[in-house]
Design an enzyme around this catalytic site. Structure first.
Site: not given
Length: 385
Positions: A180, A205
């Site tokens: 990730d 994000k």
């Protein structure tokens, strides 16, 4: 990738990969193809491969080509959310009966997916400190794993995983390594080049970067795995819509300059907090005293915009500080141009309460934005009293 972008640096790829001027009008920004279906040139005669926007959409294609170029992968797929990307990846590479290692401080949503959803599909998991290769090696010896799932930096304790060492462990054990890369972004770190099999992102994000879109992505090195992922994504339908893809692609154009500023501001915040009498500890890989500092310096181009801090006053003080900031907005998520503050134990990581992944109550997580650094420092000083 277009000829215009091939072989160029990151900033050039971010602006040009998958984004040739529109052949009809010459528009330099990829159009938003807000359509569900496409006219066919005769039965089964697809025009440029498009038939239905769940299967493919030109705006989404542009985003996917850009993401693949930035991560150095052969295939990227854009999803409706980061969790949709994680779910598709895991259900593609795992079968009932498989076992997965996850970080002992993983994101709460990832833990919830494993603990509440995949266990019902008979996929087991074990939390391990993924920053410790010896602990991972012992866990793999105790029970073979189909996947080793890591975050680096982790959310919210900002632990660092040596991706190259982990890739070697996984290769020896016959496990796939998934990274990730949300906290680092492709600008600061490229896990595929370090041996990972797949990279996942919450594009909500740093990639989107403006807190105005929700999305996710997977980038892989193996074309065959990419085909399997595309099959399941089409079968289940968790795709990025064209406007969401367009917003994310727009955000990516400034990713490099934003990440530089995020990192600069975060380092100043971390330095100030480390010297503050009300602070018990600062978790930021850019600080020399951070246990993962040397590894982060080796595999990252910068240390990112996330800072976590533990307060001497405990949970009550942490909650109070979260409510006293003026420039830092109290809210979940991260990676936008504006600074955010949150209390993980009661907010983003509430789902891990009572589990082995429970986070300390005295912890605050900061997503340091790109505002004036002096304003951010003064805001935190005031909130800390």
């Amino acid at each position: 990738m277009s000829e215009k972008a091939a072989g160029h640096g990151f900033e050039t790829l971010a602006i040009h990969a998958g984004q040739e001027p529109d052949p009809t009008t010459g528009a330099v920004v990829p159009p938003i193809y807000q359509t569900s279906t496409y006219a066919q040139d005769g039965v089964g005669g697809l025009r440029n491969g498009y038939e239905y926007s769940r299967s493919a959409n030109p705006t989404r294609t542009a985003l996917e080509e850009c993401l693949a170029a930035l991560e150095g992968g052969t295939r990227a797929l854009a999803f409706s959310a980061g969790m949709a990307a994680e779910d598709c990846l895991l259900r593609t590479i795992c079968q009932p009966g498989d076992h997965v290692l996850i970080p002992h401080d993983a994101y709460g949503g990832t833990y919830r997916l494993f603990d509440k959803v995949l266990t019902r599909w008979n996929v087991s998991y074990r939390p391990v400190p993924v920053s410790d290769p010896k602990a991972v090696r012992r866990a793999l010896k105790d029970q073979p794993a189909r996947v080793v799932w890591v975050e680096t930096p982790t959310n919210p304790l900002l632990s660092i995983v040596d991706i190259t060492a982990m890739a070697e462990l996984c290769a020896d054990a016959g496990a796939l390594l998934v990274v990730d890369n949300t906290f680092a972004s492709p600008y600061l770190q490229n896990p595929l080049a370090l041996g990972a099999d797949a990279v996942v992102h919450s594009t909500t994000k740093y990639l989107g970067g403006h807190s105005d879109v929700v999305g996710g992505a997977i980038v892989v090195a193996d074309p065959e795995l990419g085909e399997r992922l595309a099959f399941l994504q089409n079968a289940t339908g968790a795709v990025a819509g064209p406007f969401d893809a367009w917003l994310t692609l727009r955000g990516i154009k400034t990713l490099a300059v934003r990440m530089d500023r995020h990192s600069q501001n975060a380092r100043r915040v971390a330095d100030m907090l480390a010297a503050h009498p009300r602070v018990a500890g600062v978790l930021y890989p850019g600080l020399p005293q951070h246990p993962g500092h040397e590894i982060a310096a080796k595999q990252m181009r910068g240390f990112g915009g996330m800072v976590s801090v533990r307060l001497r006053g405990g949970e009550a003080e942490a909650v109070a500080v979260c409510g006293r900031t003026k420039v830092f907005t109290l809210g979940e998520s991260l990676g936008g141009v504006e600074s955010l503050i949150e209390h993980p134990a009661r907010m983003t990581h509430a789902s891990v309460t009572g589990s082995p992944l429970e986070v300390p109550g005295d912890l605050i997580r900061l997503s340091v934005g790109i505002e004036s650094a002096e304003d951010l420092l003064e805001d935190l000083r005031s909130a800390l009293g």
